[in-house]
Design an enzyme around this catalytic site. Structure first.
Site, PDB file in Angstrom:
ATOM      1  CE1 TYR A 118      -7.197  -3.903   4.795  1.00 47.51           C
ATOM      2  CE2 TYR A 118      -5.631  -5.659   4.014  1.00 47.51           C
ATOM      3  CZ  TYR A 118      -5.422  -4.319   4.491  1.00 47.51           C
ATOM      4  OH  TYR A 118      -4.091  -3.381   5.115  1.00 47.51           O
TER       5      TYR A 118
ATOM      6  CB  THR B 293      -0.484   0.241   1.262  1.00 49.01           C
ATOM      7  OG1 THR B 293      -1.947  -0.824   0.665  1.00 49.01           O
ATOM      8  CG2 THR B 293      -1.524   1.669   1.352  1.00 49.01           C
TER       9      THR B 293
ATOM     10  CD  GLN C 203      -3.691  -7.442  -3.120  1.00 45.50           C
ATOM     11  OE1 GLN C 203      -3.193  -6.339  -2.131  1.00 45.50           O
ATOM     12  NE2 GLN C 203      -2.246  -8.316  -2.617  1.00 45.50           N
TER      13      GLN C 203
ATOM     14  NE  ARG D 115       5.407 -12.543  13.435  1.00 45.34           N
ATOM     15  CZ  ARG D 115       5.562 -10.848  13.934  1.00 45.34           C
ATOM     16  NH1 ARG D 115       5.251 -10.099  13.163  1.00 45.34           N
ATOM     17  NH2 ARG D 115       4.363 -10.502  15.741  1.00 45.34           N
TER      18      ARG D 115
ATOM     19  N   GLY E   4       8.186 -13.919   2.093  1.00 46.24           N
ATOM     20  CA  GLY E   4       7.703 -13.064   3.514  1.00 46.24           C
ATOM     21  C   GLY E   4       9.497 -14.251   3.363  1.00 46.24           C
TER      22      GLY E   4
ATOM     23  N   GLY F  16       9.101  -7.784  -0.848  1.00 45.45           N
ATOM     24  CA  GLY F  16       7.743  -6.221  -0.608  1.00 45.45           C
ATOM     25  C   GLY F  16       9.408  -5.748   0.064  1.00 45.45           C
TER      26      GLY F  16
ATOM     27  CB  ALA G 122       6.747 -18.405  -1.229  1.00 42.45           C
TER      28      ALA G 122
ATOM     29  NE  ARG H  40      -1.122 -10.517  -0.226  1.00 43.50           N
ATOM     30  CZ  ARG H  40       0.543 -10.412   0.289  1.00 43.50           C
ATOM     31  NH1 ARG H  40       1.421 -10.578  -0.683  1.00 43.50           N
ATOM     32  NH2 ARG H  40       1.050 -10.081   1.525  1.00 43.50           N
TER      33      ARG H  40
END
Length: 372
Positions: A184, A28, A104, A274, A304, A327, A302, A232
């Protein structure tokens, strides 16, 4: 460039031949206009990832309707002709740089912190969300208790997702990702403590996943063949890092089976807040990503800590996923795939890029301060 690392091997996702296994995770940015229209700066931001070697870019959450779906002020939408035109400049920029762009679609539900269309929140049940709103996204204090949704509300939500997907086609996207993760709306249906319904949408996972499957089915009915439709999912949430699906493997199998049957083209399994190692392994020893891959045969992404090349190799070579989404490390290294290929050390992520707000303006100020 060297192709010794498995993340640098090619992969076919639908009709798209990806040059590596790397994808940009949805993040975001709250940097659209107040009306939800993407800006030229957003086009440059997304194109930079494609220019840096990311073959697949997944956008931030986009609100699909002008009723209850918006989660944050200055979040982009896909609910109007102006939204479509704004996104067209983004898709053109990413395509010009050689990337595949997936939008998304996100309905915030009870976790809405800012909606220019209404102050009312809706959710599967009238349950106050845990925790407090996130200040970096413009919120403060506890979330209000939402209104429990009627059957008509559910029908409107499904229709909104389908209409936004049709708008995504018109805007030039290569696909959409249904956001059923991170707490969400669709995840509020999936989560047992936020879903206290006694109708066909409540109870066991086979019922709680029903709305997400209906959304996928409705989207597939209105988009052209070859247009990607992913989903997702996550156990953890932006307001609850400790939650796990109560029936572990059984819940995972029920969710994945329903989404595959609805026509999903891929599954993106996220680890909100995480590392994959902390959230992926279930009590029986299997991982939530490998179960998705083995059960459905669909491509699995995958998420994280996938910037860690040792972990990425373990995940890919161990059969846990097909693709890796990155990310915050992508924010610090928009050329991450090229750096991995050249064995160049990654720049560490600095939380100053998101503090005090997760905007593109803030990132620009942060970069300018580093150059001063």
């Amino acid at each position: 460039m060297s192709t010794s690392h498995p993340a640098l091997s090619s992969f076919r996702l639908g009709a798209h031949e990806l040059s590596s296994r790397y994808a940009v995770a949805p993040m975001t940015r709250i940097s659209a206009s107040p009306e939800g229209v993407p800006t030229p700066e957003m086009a440059r931001y997304y194109a930079e990832f494609a220019e840096g070697g990311f073959p697949l870019v997944i956008t931030e959450g986009i609100y699909p309707d002008t009723a209850h779906s918006q989660g944050y002020l200055d979040q982009p939408g896909l609910a109007s002709a102006e939204h479509v035109e704004g996104w067209r400049s983004v898709t053109e920029a990413v395509h010009a740089a050689g990337g595949v762009l997936v939008g998304q679609l996100m309905h915030a539900g009870a976790l809405s912190q800012g909606n220019r269309y209404t102050s009312e929140r809706i959710a599967p049940s009238a349950v106050q969300p845990r925790g407090e709103m996130m200040p970096e996204y413009g919120g403060s204090g506890p979330w209000p208790t939402p209104r429990g949704m009627s059957t008509r509300d559910i029908e409107d939500v499904v229709a909104g997702f389908a209409a936004a997907a049709r708008n995504a086609v018109d805007a030039g996207f290569d696909g959409v990702e249904v956001h059923a993760a991170n707490g969400y709306l669709l995840d509020q249906f999936i989560t047992d403590y936020t879903n206290q319904r006694t109708d066909s949408y409540g109870g066991p996972m086979a019922n709680r996943i029903k709305l997400a499957a209906e959304v996928v089915r409705a989207i597939k009915a209105v988009v052209p063949q070859g247009f990607l439709v992913g989903v997702r999912l996550s156990q953890t949430k932006v307001n609850d890092f400790t939650y796990r699906w109560p029936e572990g493997e059984r819940d995972a199998e029920a969710a994945y089976s329903a989404l595959a049957a609805a026509g999903a083209d891929y599954l993106h399994i996220a680890s909100e807040g995480r590392n994959w190692l902390d959230t992926a392994r279930l009590a029986g020893g299997r991982t939530i990503t490998s179960i998705a891959r083995e059960l459905t045969g669909l491509p699995v992404i995958a998420n994280g800590g996938m910037h860690d090349t040792v972990l990425a190799e373990r995940v890919l070579d161990g059969g846990h996923s097909d693709l890796l989404s990155v990310g915050r490390a992508a924010l610090a290294n928009p050329d991450l795939p090229r750096r991995v290929a050249k064995d160049v050390e990654l720049d560490p992520f600095d939380h100053g890029m998101l503090d005090p707000a997760v905007t593109l303006d803030n990132v620009r100020r942060w970069r300018e301060s580093r150059q001063a």
